[in-house]
Motif scaffolding. Structure first.
Motif, PDB file in Angstrom:
ATOM      1  N   UNK A  42       0.808  -1.210   0.000  1.00 54.87           N
ATOM      2  CA  UNK A  42       0.000   0.000   0.000  1.00 54.87           C
ATOM      3  C   UNK A  42       0.846   1.267   0.000  1.00 54.87           C
ATOM      4  N   UNK A  43       0.151   2.388   0.180  1.00 56.47           N
ATOM      5  CA  UNK A  43       0.753   3.707  -0.038  1.00 56.47           C
ATOM      6  C   UNK A  43       1.361   4.331   1.201  1.00 56.47           C
ATOM      7  N   UNK A  63       6.718  -7.612  -3.979  1.00 55.04           N
ATOM      8  CA  UNK A  63       6.290  -6.416  -4.694  1.00 55.04           C
ATOM      9  C   UNK A  63       6.024  -6.715  -6.172  1.00 55.04           C
ATOM     10  N   UNK A  64       4.894  -6.226  -6.660  1.00 57.23           N
ATOM     11  CA  UNK A  64       4.663  -6.248  -8.105  1.00 57.23           C
ATOM     12  C   UNK A  64       5.534  -5.210  -8.792  1.00 57.23           C
ATOM     13  N   UNK A  79       2.209   1.130  -3.974  1.00 59.08           N
ATOM     14  CA  UNK A  79       2.523  -0.282  -3.747  1.00 59.08           C
ATOM     15  C   UNK A  79       3.689  -0.469  -2.773  1.00 59.08           C
ATOM     16  N   UNK A  80       4.543   0.552  -2.656  1.00 63.49           N
ATOM     17  CA  UNK A  80       5.795   0.440  -1.927  1.00 63.49           C
ATOM     18  C   UNK A  80       5.875   1.308  -0.673  1.00 63.49           C
ATOM     19  N   UNK A 139      12.424   4.216   0.169  1.00 57.07           N
ATOM     20  CA  UNK A 139      11.720   3.084   0.768  1.00 57.07           C
ATOM     21  C   UNK A 139      12.404   1.756   0.475  1.00 57.07           C
ATOM     22  N   UNK A 140      13.003   1.600  -0.710  1.00 60.67           N
ATOM     23  CA  UNK A 140      13.807   0.402  -0.939  1.00 60.67           C
ATOM     24  C   UNK A 140      15.054   0.429  -0.060  1.00 60.67           C
ATOM     25  N   UNK A 141      15.577   1.630   0.167  1.00 58.19           N
ATOM     26  CA  UNK A 141      16.733   1.741   1.059  1.00 58.19           C
ATOM     27  C   UNK A 141      16.412   1.324   2.476  1.00 58.19           C
TER      28      UNK A 141
END
Length: 302
Positions: free
Chosen positions: A95-96, A126-127, A133-134, A184-186
């Protein structure tokens, strides 16, 4: 079960907001002996012009009106998928979160409505790495929302967002997406695993490349007991234009030509097989099938 200040705040918010807002928090399906729930993360709010892309209002408006979407805003639902299999609880996307749109970021309410605690989530797949989504990987305190989870994303998708050249090649209105993906990936870098097309990501879940919406977008086939279901993410981005004119370029796709080709091939295969799907932005709860309708397709809700 470890209780934190977040549990008390979230539990109180869900209790107070649920009856008041009439939240539809989750819906359930079974594939073989696997339990699958779709959880509402709320919805997006987009201008109708977002649907136009390169097409005229005269082309688009009749399709929108046929689906009861004649207002000036589109409010697509956001459906996060939860798979419960043995000792695993797997979320597809998160979600957001709190920092994208006030109408989204409701995943925690839906989890509590299902009596699932954040610490129980074992895996996140994750799509793709768009904000809705992230960005929910972090909570309101900038802590991990799902502190015990292992996170998985397609290698092509991860490499695209973390490539130093991406900010110079992406459209200006999406630069915030790059900054968000890096942030957010970090935040999950030390527990992020990548995979390739065709890999079994977790037992019973196979990655299926559905590139175009983003360069490394993935869908996921869930199989059990001779049955299967496809989590399509945003490869099929809505229940109207994407089905009736899948060959049209979509303004939401990074690569419009590849995105359209992916949609056409995916819908053709889904209509032929009758395989159920879950779409992230299909009408809540997002579960249904694609059927042929002349030269086009239609979404049939479960």
């Amino acid at each position: 079960m470890r209780l934190t200040r977040r549990h008390f705040l979230w539990s109180a918010a869900a209790t107070a907001a649920g009856p008041l807002l009439g939240l539809r928090a989750h819906a359930q399906a079974m594939i073989g002996d696997l339990q699958i729930d779709t959880l509402s993360d709320g919805n997006l709010v987009l201008p109708k012009s977002f649907a136009l892309g390169t097409h005229t209002e005269a082309e688009v408006q009749p399709i929108l009106e046929a689906h009861g979407l004649s207002a000036e805003q589109l409010t697509p639902d956001c459906n996060v998928t939860l798979l419960q299999a043995g000792d695993r609880k797997v979320l597809f996307d998160v979600g957001a979160g709190a920092n994208f749109m006030p109408s989204a970021g409701k995943l925690i309410d839906a989890l509590y409505d299902l009596d699932v605690y954040p610490e129980e989530i074992t895996d996140v797949i994750f799509t793709h790495a768009h904000p809705d989504h992230l960005w929910g990987v972090l909570d309101d305190f900038d802590d991990l929302l799902l502190p015990e989870a292992q996170y998985r994303i397609g290698r092509v998708e991860r490499d695209y967002w973390l490539d130093p050249a991406t900010p110079d090649t992406i459209s200006p209105e999406r630069l915030s997406f790059v900054a968000g993906a890096i942030r957010y990936l970090g935040a999950i870098e030390d527990r992020l695993i990548t995979f390739e097309d065709g890999d079994e990501v977790v037992p019973g879940v196979t990655a299926r490349a559905s590139f175009g919406h983003t360069p490394g977008h993935m869908s996921f086939e869930i199989e059990s007991g001779g049955e299967s279901l496809l989590v399509v993410g945003d490869a099929i981005g809505n229940h109207h234009l994407a089905f009736e004119r899948p060959d049209w370029a979509s303004a939401s796709d990074h690569d419009a030509e590849t995105g359209a080709a992916t949609r056409v091939a995916l819908l053709d295969a889904l209509a032929a097989s009758g395989k159920p799907i879950i779409g992230y932005h299909l009408p809540f709860p997002g579960i249904g099938r694609a059927e042929r309708a002349g030269d086009a397709f239609r979404f049939v809700a479960a």
